[in-house]
Scaffold this active site. Sequence first.
Site, PDB file in Angstrom:
ATOM      1  N   GLU A   1      -0.586  -4.996  -1.065  1.00  0.00           N
ATOM      2  CA  GLU A   1       0.741  -4.654  -0.563  1.00  0.00           C
ATOM      3  C   GLU A   1       1.330  -5.984  -0.039  1.00  0.00           C
ATOM      4  OE1 GLU A   1      -0.758  -0.870  -1.649  1.00  0.00           O
ATOM      5  OE2 GLU A   1      -1.427  -2.422  -0.319  1.00  0.00           O
TER       6      GLU A   1
ATOM      7  N   HIS B   1      -0.286   9.966   4.518  1.00  0.00           N
ATOM      8  CA  HIS B   1       0.428  10.064   3.153  1.00  0.00           C
ATOM      9  C   HIS B   1       1.873  10.691   3.186  1.00  0.00           C
ATOM     10  CE1 HIS B   1      -3.622   8.499   2.747  1.00  0.00           C
ATOM     11  NE2 HIS B   1      -3.135   7.728   1.697  1.00  0.00           N
TER      12      HIS B   1
END
Length: 330
Positions: A60, A129
């Site tokens: 990322e 998450h």
Amino acid sequence: MAVITYREALNAALAEEMERDPNVFLMGEEVGLYNGAYKVSKGLLDRFGEMRVVDTPITELGFAGLGVGAAMVGLRPVIEFMTHNFAMLAWDQVFNSAAKVLYMSGGQFKCPIVFRGPSGAALQLSAQHSHALESTYAHFPGIKVCTPATPADAKGLLKAAIRDEDPVIVLEAEMLYALKGEVPDGADFVVPLGLADVKREGTDVSILTNGKMVHVSLQAAAALEKQGVSAEVVDLRSIRPLDVDTILASIRKTNRAVYVEEGWGLAGIGVTVADLIQEEAFDYLDAPIVRVSQADVPMPYNKSLEKLAKPSAERVVKACNRVLYRQATA
């Protein structure tokens, strides 16, 4: 007008903007051969080729930085994070590079980049998450933040984000990808950033909200109607910039406010909205502002505990009755 899903609306926005502007390209994990982790980019690789739909490694920080550099030299990248939970690894590029380069370069470098992907809790994805990150992103000047709640808003806001000259964060609620709704046809349909939408008119209390919580708030408004309460639901759509005029107009009409947000209450978006209301519309309030948010704990994995931690329609109804100084009748 077509009835399509939230993910199909995002797909249409990407396709239309890539067709309109050859400088627009999509980059992220599994966006190409796999058609996207949530199938938002389905068919785009076949249509536009591997130079404009770019599969990346699980890096990322790396591909976010590559996107920032591309934006600085004139391209218009759309960076897909498989989830904004993973985007935390790239925040140095988002906050220290994309958000600040226009200012720090004295206006010499623009950074027209979009960072998009799912956000918030789904079902039993546990603490690492399930982050709803609107307030964190919105804290930094130099970027814009939007949270589409419907297929139409998903398409219109993403198109506006791609065309914007500033970095834009698009937070897509993972639980909404299969949601169906009417979406205007045509490439000219755009929802301007910074423009809220009254999803339901009302006169007794304003429920101010954004993203997935729009649907929770609408459920609460329907339940309140059975109790004889007319609740107005205002979808902010954009967190930065805020549509101050629409917020204040609603408060001046109903004289009561409840803010509903998916994230934690401490330092949340609701704090900013409540402060805005008390500064600009204090004399219109007939009750203190009440906020409904996620429980102040990491998101539990246990299904029952997860349900208790999330904002619910029942909690919103209770909050609305509180600002109305009344007991629920049903």
